[in-house]
Design a protein around this motif. Structure first.
Motif: not given
Length: 443
Positions: A382-386
């Motif tokens: 989710i951090n990479g996506k954001a």
């Protein structure tokens, strides 16, 4: 969109990898804009009971001017040092008490604040961020304390990093007009000279809600995020839009050179910098793959041509994402007994080989696979996506272009690689910086 994703699966299917990111499609990202101009993007992802909030502020060193250079990076420090509701050091303490963590980074183009936390702490994050956006405490004592920290960071950074030392000098030579000419940390005299009025006005202008894009990903619901955004962010007033950066760097018409003397250097370092277009350019993906061909892995051109024969200890390339035309960097560290002139000749020789002879389909396919694997690994969290969603929204003009990235990489041909090498990595477009212990080290 689905056809592009299916084509990608066929392209990299031989790698035997399972890409969970295929579950994330452009339509999964929802957005809304508050009346004050703040854009908020939401990706619901219940894979883990966590969430994040990435705040992308459209302010970096390109928005500064002589006299206040480094002020964007300074706010990366100041934003953690107290506001109306949460006093000094309370931002970190409150977040940690809720099970969260944070970080921030400043570039030439943006300042980004990253919050990671259990999903049930979402409202606390909204409260923390709203307080420091609307009510940051810019007081003289705290400013002087952090001014000292940043000044020390500048000194130690230049002492400890040959890359930073050379980059600062090469940017100053390569750019004669555009604000990319100074480093993100700023000039020493400017760090010492910022006034409280400078800081208050800068925060008011650039930390206005209409100058931000917020990305929230994780175990959240769109309606929940929208309600909290209206509760905490909507009342923060918009400001007049910041002044546009209108300066266009004139065409470089000949090679420029700088020499830096540093007693602690054991062997010469050489950096080459070539002007390249902004990230939004059609040539971005070919240049990114060219960078990988030159320096990624032991089979790369620069490793095989310079490190294996012991001309260089290491060689790397770097091309930052950028709103405006920027630089493509190549840096090498000479092996013992190798002069700066020999190292520079070798680096330029390997670049010329690509421009004159081109690259093979096999080596291009190899770096495509590497880029695609890196892309998908980033998009698995989710951090990479954001971070990726926000970066594409700002650098490419729309977040949905990230879903076309695999296809864009796949379309690049060997002829494209040769063309961008010929177009951009040429002598008249090049600035060379040499760092050595003595002037003789440049011989």
């Amino acid at each position: 969109m689905l056809r592009a994703m299916n084509a990608l699966c066929l392209f990299i299917g031989s790698l035997g990898l399972s890409f969970a990111v295929q579950a994330t499609q452009a339509e999964d990202i929802k957005s809304f804009t508050l009346e004050n101009g703040m854009k908020i993007m939401v990706l619901e992802d219940a894979s883990i009971p966590n969430a994040n909030m990435y705040l992308f502020w459209k302010v970096g060193s390109r928005n500064e001017m002589p006299g206040i250079t480094g002020i964007s990076h300074f706010f990366e420090h100041m934003m953690f040092n107290g506001s109306q509701k949460y006093g000094p050091k309370m931002f970190d303490r409150t977040m940690e008490a809720a099970g969260g963590a944070n970080n921030a980074y400043t570039t030439e183009n943006m300042t980004v604040y990253t919050d990671w936390f259990p999903a049930n702490a979402l409202e606390t994050m909204f409260d923390l961020e709203a307080d420091r956006i609307a009510n940051l405490d810019i007081n003289a004592d705290m400013v002087e304390s952090e001014r000292g920290v940043v000044a020390s960071e500048r000194i130690t950074g230049l002492e400890n990093s040959n890359w930073r030392t050379l980059q600062e000098e090469i940017k100053g030579a390569a750019f004669r007009a555009h604000p990319y000419s100074w480093s993100v940390i700023g000039h020493e005299s400017d760090i010492a000279a910022w006034t409280l009025e400078d800081l208050v006005q800068y925060h008011k202008t650039y930390y206005a809600p209409n100058n931000a894009v917020v990305v929230i990903a994780g175990d959240v619901k769109f309606d929940q995020v929208k309600a909290l955004a209206n509760q905490y962010f909507a009342s923060i007033p918009a400001q007049a839009p910041p002044r546009e950066v209108k300066t266009v760097e004139p065409l470089q018409k000949g090679e420029r050179r700088v020499f830096v003397q540093k007693a602690s250097v054991s062997t010469p370092n050489v950096m080459l910098a070539y002007h390249v277009p902004a990230t939004s350019s059609d040539d971005y993906y070919a240049l990114d793959l060219l960078s990988a061909i030159l320096s990624t892995g032991n089979s790369s051109r620069l490793y095989q041509g310079l490190v294996e024969p012991q001309v260089a200890i290491e060689v790397e390339t770097y091309m930052p994402m950028s709103f405006d035309p920027n630089l493509f960097y190549v840096m090498g560290v000479a092996a013992p007994g190798i002069t700066a002139k020999e190292l520079e000749k070798g680096m330029i020789g390997e670049i010329k080989r690509v421009a004159v002879e081109g690259v093979t389909l096999r080596e291009l396919e190899k770096v495509k696979n590497f880029k695609l694997m890196s892309f998908y690994r980033t998009m698995e969290t989710i951090n990479g996506k954001a971070n990726t969603i926000g970066s594409y929204e700002l650098y490419f003009g729309s977040y949905d272009k990230l879903f076309n990235a695999p296809e864009a990489y796949n379309k690049v041909t060997p002829e494209d690689i040769q063309r961008v090498a010929q177009t951009y990595l040429r002598r008249a477009n090049r600035t060379v910086a040499v760092l050595a212990a003595t002037e003789e080290g440049d011989e």
